[in-house]
Design an enzyme around this catalytic site. Sequence first.
Site, short mmCIF file in Angstrom:
data_model
loop_
_atom_site.label_atom_id
_atom_site.label_comp_id
_atom_site.label_asym_id
_atom_site.label_seq_id
_atom_site.Cartn_x
_atom_site.Cartn_y
_atom_site.Cartn_z
N HIS A 100 63.47 -18.35 60.83
CA HIS A 100 62.32 -17.58 60.36
C HIS A 100 61.23 -18.47 59.75
O HIS A 100 60.07 -18.09 59.67
CB HIS A 100 62.75 -16.51 59.35
N HIS A 135 65.81 -25.48 58.43
CA HIS A 135 64.42 -25.44 57.99
C HIS A 135 63.81 -26.82 57.78
O HIS A 135 62.73 -27.13 58.30
CB HIS A 135 64.30 -24.64 56.69
N LYS A 193 56.41 -18.66 59.92
CA LYS A 193 55.44 -18.63 58.83
C LYS A 193 54.10 -19.17 59.31
O LYS A 193 54.03 -20.19 59.99
CB LYS A 193 55.96 -19.45 57.65
N ASP A 219 72.58 -24.62 54.95
CA ASP A 219 71.69 -23.47 54.82
C ASP A 219 70.23 -23.85 54.98
O ASP A 219 69.45 -23.08 55.54
CB ASP A 219 71.92 -22.80 53.47
#
Length: 508
Positions: free
Chosen positions: A200, A262, A204, A257
């Site tokens: 996700h 990311h 952005k 995580d």
Amino acid sequence: MIPNQVTPLRVGMSAQRMPPPNTLVIFGATGDLTHRKLVPALFDLWCDGKLPVTFTVMGFARREKSDDVFRGEMRADAQEYARNKPDAVSERWDKFAQGLYYHQSEFQNAEGYARLAQRLCDLDTERGTQGNRLYYLATAPEYYALIVEQLGAAKLAQPGGAWERVIVEKPFGSDLASAQELNRQVLAVFREEQIYRIDHYLGKETVQNIFAFRFANTFLEPLWNRNYVDHVQITHGETIGVEDRGGYYETAGALRDMVQSHLLQLVALTAMEPPVSFDANAVHDEKSKLMRAISPVAGKQIDDQIVRGQYDAGTAMVAYRDEPRVAKDSHTETFVALKLGIDNWRWAGVPFYLRTGKRLPKRATEIRIQFKPVPHPLFAQEAVSGIEPNVISIRIQPDEGINLRFAAKQPGQAIKLSNVKMDFYYKTAFGAVPGEAYETLLLDAMRGDSTLFNRKDEVEVAWSLITPILDRWANLPSPDFPNYAAGTWGPEAANLLLARDGRAWRAP
């Protein structure tokens, strides 16, 4: 052209293209992701006129409930989390809700998928969805392979004149071997161009703006390399702890995580070469090439280049080991700082410093490109006292924008320089804050644009960098956890990581 293959250009008119009529099947429709993110994002897209009037959602989950009960729950979620509130735009909600349906089945029940296939065919006739289906795996990761296998067995993944695509949520595997196995299982049913591995962060607006900032501004390209850049810092800070996700976080940790997905994506976008076009495969090729150029960290290097931490109690904040569903002797890291190198002509010798953590002083995600100091001290020492090197900061969240720090002369007869900033804020420049990432990603998947998703090789290269670290930490648990107080910027060892190179972290 095969229905699932497109060559989108993410600039100009194609970015405004209305997706064709389709049905979105959400597996895990009673879960938190559906309630907080997916349905609110879909309703906002509907209100913005970006979805076809026949757009349909089929919620798939194990609990018994009717279509009307499901619609009522989704209305409450949209009321709480969407930009557009159903109570304020009730007519729009009523039209949107006409396309919401619920299907009860266990994930392993073949008969449930056969009934799903029939319902989808009926909806194609009733609502004109043309056989186009997008499957969203919003479940726990252990169900991904099972659901995909069942979709294949029910012949729900075989495009004819229409298209079928699947969105797989993160985490995509827990190490290199599990990611490779999951890829094998999903590719046994779907082709690569049908698979949308979601991160996700890539949805952005400010992450996408890295493309525009780098590749639409001529003045940057001559400076964006080892000749002018001293180092790069990427910080992701969260003020919250693990909240009610202790059970998940115990199996994940900050490295899995945040870093594997990311932060490595942010490294790739910051450092990749310009793609030949904004075709999805051209972008993926450059990202994958960049990640392959990252120097692997293994063995004793891990101890020298990577710092792990776990938060202790702070002011009105409990220690990680006192959070619900966390082991009292847990060795799970809630903070990671690491130093990476990139072995290519553009970035050789330029360190990339990454850090991420929970219970830090500030919620912020920022990419900081620090340039080398001026090569010759033209001004007297007293004139430049306190002057720092030029910096470009790309703020992903919050206060989304970009700023440039440079030196300027203070007013007056004497020569005295000061650090000043030029700031760009999304809200100020465009009159609104960027939209929700899931809106962009859902719309792109319906359009067949995989640019902002991860390709198979990207996922596996990222895990190949992270897995040796996980293996070493599993064999050598940290003896000093917890090692930073909640509300601070992590363990002191993270500061020493940069201090050894004559550098320091900058607070975002």
